[in-house]
Design a protein around this motif. Structure first.
Motif, PDB file in Angstrom:
ATOM      1  N   TRP A  53       0.760  -1.268   0.059  1.00  0.00           N
ATOM      2  CA  TRP A  53      -0.082  -0.037   0.188  1.00  0.00           C
ATOM      3  C   TRP A  53       0.863   1.287   0.041  1.00  0.00           C
ATOM      4  O   TRP A  53       0.531   2.358  -0.753  1.00  0.00           O
ATOM      5  CB  TRP A  53      -0.784   0.041   1.156  1.00  0.00           C
ATOM      6  CG  TRP A  53      -2.149   1.066   0.977  1.00  0.00           C
ATOM      7  CD1 TRP A  53      -2.079   2.122   1.582  1.00  0.00           C
ATOM      8  CD2 TRP A  53      -3.026   1.116   0.072  1.00  0.00           C
ATOM      9  NE1 TRP A  53      -3.188   2.690   1.227  1.00  0.00           N
ATOM     10  CE2 TRP A  53      -3.846   2.273   0.287  1.00  0.00           C
ATOM     11  CE3 TRP A  53      -3.639   0.233  -0.900  1.00  0.00           C
ATOM     12  CZ2 TRP A  53      -4.788   2.530  -0.634  1.00  0.00           C
ATOM     13  CZ3 TRP A  53      -4.727   0.303  -1.486  1.00  0.00           C
ATOM     14  CH2 TRP A  53      -5.407   1.729  -1.270  1.00  0.00           C
ATOM     15  N   HIS A  54       1.994   1.219   0.880  1.00  0.00           N
ATOM     16  CA  HIS A  54       2.942   2.414   1.057  1.00  0.00           C
ATOM     17  C   HIS A  54       3.815   2.670  -0.321  1.00  0.00           C
ATOM     18  O   HIS A  54       3.513   3.768  -1.018  1.00  0.00           O
ATOM     19  CB  HIS A  54       3.712   2.428   2.019  1.00  0.00           C
ATOM     20  CG  HIS A  54       4.574   3.349   2.057  1.00  0.00           C
ATOM     21  ND1 HIS A  54       4.249   4.654   2.765  1.00  0.00           N
ATOM     22  CD2 HIS A  54       5.939   3.597   1.725  1.00  0.00           C
ATOM     23  CE1 HIS A  54       5.319   5.460   2.645  1.00  0.00           C
ATOM     24  NE2 HIS A  54       6.293   4.754   2.110  1.00  0.00           N
ATOM     25  N   LEU A  60      -2.437   0.536  -7.216  1.00  0.00           N
ATOM     26  CA  LEU A  60      -3.382  -0.580  -6.759  1.00  0.00           C
ATOM     27  C   LEU A  60      -4.790  -0.018  -6.805  1.00  0.00           C
ATOM     28  O   LEU A  60      -5.814  -0.574  -7.020  1.00  0.00           O
ATOM     29  CB  LEU A  60      -2.950  -1.292  -5.608  1.00  0.00           C
ATOM     30  CG  LEU A  60      -1.438  -2.036  -5.401  1.00  0.00           C
ATOM     31  CD1 LEU A  60      -1.388  -2.538  -4.079  1.00  0.00           C
ATOM     32  CD2 LEU A  60      -1.873  -3.202  -6.266  1.00  0.00           C
ATOM     33  N   LYS A  61      -4.707   1.612  -6.052  1.00  0.00           N
ATOM     34  CA  LYS A  61      -6.249   2.218  -6.384  1.00  0.00           C
ATOM     35  C   LYS A  61      -6.433   2.059  -7.650  1.00  0.00           C
ATOM     36  O   LYS A  61      -7.767   2.018  -7.856  1.00  0.00           O
ATOM     37  CB  LYS A  61      -5.851   3.578  -5.687  1.00  0.00           C
ATOM     38  CG  LYS A  61      -5.688   3.788  -4.276  1.00  0.00           C
ATOM     39  CD  LYS A  61      -5.832   5.017  -3.998  1.00  0.00           C
ATOM     40  CE  LYS A  61      -5.311   5.327  -2.592  1.00  0.00           C
ATOM     41  NZ  LYS A  61      -5.126   6.594  -2.069  1.00  0.00           N
ATOM     42  N   ILE A  69      -6.902   1.828   2.301  1.00  0.00           N
ATOM     43  CA  ILE A  69      -6.416   0.664   2.787  1.00  0.00           C
ATOM     44  C   ILE A  69      -7.376  -0.288   3.467  1.00  0.00           C
ATOM     45  O   ILE A  69      -7.152  -1.613   3.043  1.00  0.00           O
ATOM     46  CB  ILE A  69      -5.084   0.951   3.716  1.00  0.00           C
ATOM     47  CG1 ILE A  69      -4.014  -0.251   3.869  1.00  0.00           C
ATOM     48  CG2 ILE A  69      -5.709   1.575   5.088  1.00  0.00           C
ATOM     49  CD1 ILE A  69      -2.923  -0.235   4.478  1.00  0.00           C
ATOM     50  N   LYS A  70      -8.279   0.153   3.924  1.00  0.00           N
ATOM     51  CA  LYS A  70      -9.422  -0.675   4.524  1.00  0.00           C
ATOM     52  C   LYS A  70      -9.875  -1.716   3.132  1.00  0.00           C
ATOM     53  O   LYS A  70     -10.094  -2.925   3.230  1.00  0.00           O
ATOM     54  CB  LYS A  70     -10.391   0.131   5.169  1.00  0.00           C
ATOM     55  CG  LYS A  70     -11.280  -1.000   5.757  1.00  0.00           C
ATOM     56  CD  LYS A  70     -12.409  -0.022   6.679  1.00  0.00           C
ATOM     57  CE  LYS A  70     -13.504  -0.927   7.434  1.00  0.00           C
ATOM     58  NZ  LYS A  70     -14.355  -0.384   8.031  1.00  0.00           N
ATOM     59  N   GLU A  71     -10.330  -1.150   2.263  1.00  0.00           N
ATOM     60  CA  GLU A  71     -10.799  -1.763   1.243  1.00  0.00           C
ATOM     61  C   GLU A  71      -9.715  -3.103   0.499  1.00  0.00           C
ATOM     62  O   GLU A  71      -9.930  -3.997   0.226  1.00  0.00           O
ATOM     63  CB  GLU A  71     -11.298  -1.107  -0.088  1.00  0.00           C
ATOM     64  CG  GLU A  71     -12.444  -0.120   0.301  1.00  0.00           C
ATOM     65  CD  GLU A  71     -12.957   0.623  -0.955  1.00  0.00           C
ATOM     66  OE1 GLU A  71     -12.166   0.743  -2.275  1.00  0.00           O
ATOM     67  OE2 GLU A  71     -13.997   1.228  -0.951  1.00  0.00           O
ATOM     68  N   PHE A  72      -8.258  -2.406   0.706  1.00  0.00           N
ATOM     69  CA  PHE A  72      -7.282  -3.297   0.302  1.00  0.00           C
ATOM     70  C   PHE A  72      -7.282  -4.519   1.009  1.00  0.00           C
ATOM     71  O   PHE A  72      -7.152  -5.572   0.611  1.00  0.00           O
ATOM     72  CB  PHE A  72      -6.079  -2.600   0.324  1.00  0.00           C
ATOM     73  CG  PHE A  72      -4.904  -3.225  -0.230  1.00  0.00           C
ATOM     74  CD1 PHE A  72      -4.756  -3.748  -1.535  1.00  0.00           C
ATOM     75  CD2 PHE A  72      -3.626  -3.226   0.563  1.00  0.00           C
ATOM     76  CE1 PHE A  72      -3.725  -4.639  -2.118  1.00  0.00           C
ATOM     77  CE2 PHE A  72      -2.520  -3.963   0.083  1.00  0.00           C
ATOM     78  CZ  PHE A  72      -2.405  -4.506  -1.276  1.00  0.00           C
ATOM     79  N   ASP A  78     -10.569 -11.498   1.258  1.00  0.00           N
ATOM     80  CA  ASP A  78     -11.337 -12.417   0.218  1.00  0.00           C
ATOM     81  C   ASP A  78     -10.517 -13.465  -0.512  1.00  0.00           C
ATOM     82  O   ASP A  78     -10.899 -14.566  -0.872  1.00  0.00           O
ATOM     83  CB  ASP A  78     -12.256 -11.431  -0.459  1.00  0.00           C
ATOM     84  CG  ASP A  78     -13.446 -10.953   0.359  1.00  0.00           C
ATOM     85  OD1 ASP A  78     -13.740 -11.305   1.657  1.00  0.00           O
ATOM     86  OD2 ASP A  78     -13.938  -9.837  -0.019  1.00  0.00           O
ATOM     87  N   ALA A  79      -9.431 -12.850  -1.213  1.00  0.00           N
ATOM     88  CA  ALA A  79      -8.590 -13.596  -1.982  1.00  0.00           C
ATOM     89  C   ALA A  79      -7.877 -14.650  -1.255  1.00  0.00           C
ATOM     90  O   ALA A  79      -7.563 -15.619  -2.236  1.00  0.00           O
ATOM     91  CB  ALA A  79      -7.850 -12.556  -2.871  1.00  0.00           C
ATOM     92  N   CYS A  80      -7.397 -14.372  -0.190  1.00  0.00           N
ATOM     93  CA  CYS A  80      -6.650 -15.378   0.485  1.00  0.00           C
ATOM     94  C   CYS A  80      -6.984 -15.267   2.131  1.00  0.00           C
ATOM     95  O   CYS A  80      -6.197 -14.480   2.883  1.00  0.00           O
ATOM     96  CB  CYS A  80      -5.107 -14.738   0.568  1.00  0.00           C
ATOM     97  SG  CYS A  80      -4.078 -15.924   1.316  1.00  0.00           S
ATOM     98  N   PRO A  81      -7.683 -16.005   2.484  1.00  0.00           N
ATOM     99  CA  PRO A  81      -8.223 -16.193   3.750  1.00  0.00           C
ATOM    100  C   PRO A  81      -7.160 -16.454   4.664  1.00  0.00           C
ATOM    101  O   PRO A  81      -7.209 -15.815   6.004  1.00  0.00           O
ATOM    102  CB  PRO A  81      -9.417 -17.199   3.986  1.00  0.00           C
ATOM    103  CG  PRO A  81      -9.939 -17.185   2.585  1.00  0.00           C
ATOM    104  CD  PRO A  81      -8.536 -16.867   1.648  1.00  0.00           C
ATOM    105  N   TYR A  82      -6.414 -17.008   4.497  1.00  0.00           N
ATOM    106  CA  TYR A  82      -5.064 -17.479   5.429  1.00  0.00           C
ATOM    107  C   TYR A  82      -4.259 -16.239   5.749  1.00  0.00           C
ATOM    108  O   TYR A  82      -3.668 -16.317   6.700  1.00  0.00           O
ATOM    109  CB  TYR A  82      -4.206 -18.489   4.853  1.00  0.00           C
ATOM    110  CG  TYR A  82      -4.865 -19.857   4.827  1.00  0.00           C
ATOM    111  CD1 TYR A  82      -6.140 -20.214   5.831  1.00  0.00           C
ATOM    112  CD2 TYR A  82      -4.298 -20.918   4.154  1.00  0.00           C
ATOM    113  CE1 TYR A  82      -6.535 -21.404   5.453  1.00  0.00           C
ATOM    114  CE2 TYR A  82      -4.731 -22.340   4.123  1.00  0.00           C
ATOM    115  CZ  TYR A  82      -5.947 -22.604   4.918  1.00  0.00           C
ATOM    116  OH  TYR A  82      -6.370 -23.817   4.932  1.00  0.00           O
TER     117      TYR A  82
END
Length: 177
Positions: A53-54, A60-61, A69-72, A78-82
């Motif tokens: 993010w930094h 990425l936005k 970043i919260k949406e990130f 969602d893509a990687c629950p682990y």
């Protein structure tokens, strides 16, 4: 200018460090080394979110249609629950405790070793075997037990795919032929 991060200057370096920690955890023979590398892996894998993010947030936005970043985090979880488990381990280790948040699963880490102890085994024989035992970390998520080596390998695979799919390697000058 980036702050001193002991030679880790790009997100790809951070991912490479996570790979090294995973390998060290898998091949470590002493309990303390397995613990150290599991914590180091989780911390490194989790903090890739902040590094990405930094250093690549504006990219990425635009690419992923994110506002903050919260949406990130939501997209990553969602893509990687682990990855949530890495968040829990890293933050519990750093703060000594962890605030309950709705997205965090119930996580418990368990140290185990091979061969397992049998019920009829006496304490002396158990203690004799501890020095030569192969220690491993088991991660229990909402009651389901998964070896950390498998769990963390899934996180590494996710990050590698994410870097490829979102041109992070390319943006950091890494070209695969």
């Amino acid at each position: 200018m980036r702050q001193d991060t002991v030679g880790i200057k790009r997100c790809e370096h951070q991912l490479a460090k996570a790979r090294r920690e995973w390998t060290r955890m898998v091949y470590a023979t002493k309990r303390v080394d397995v613990c150290d590398h599991a914590i180091n892996f989780a911390t490194t894998a989790w903090h890739l979110t902040d590094w990405l993010w930094h250093y690549h947030g504006s990219h990425l936005k635009k690419l992923l249609g994110l506002k903050d970043i919260k949406e990130f985090y939501i997209l990553l979880f969602d893509a990687c629950p682990y990855l949530k488990t890495c968040d829990v381990i890293a933050n519990a280790w750093k703060h000594g405790d962890l605030r309950v948040k709705e997205y965090r699963p119930s996580v418990k880490t368990i140290m185990s070793f091979d061969p397992e102890i049998t019920e009829d085994e006496d304490i002396i024989s158990i203690l004799d075997r501890l020095d030569s035992a192969k220690w491993k970390v088991i991660i229990e998520i909402d009651g389901e037990s998964i070896p950390a080596s498998t769990h963390f390998a899934d996180v590494l695979n996710f990050w590698h795919g994410f870097f490829h799919a979102n041109d992070i390697y390319k943006r950091e000058g890494i070209i695969f032929r």
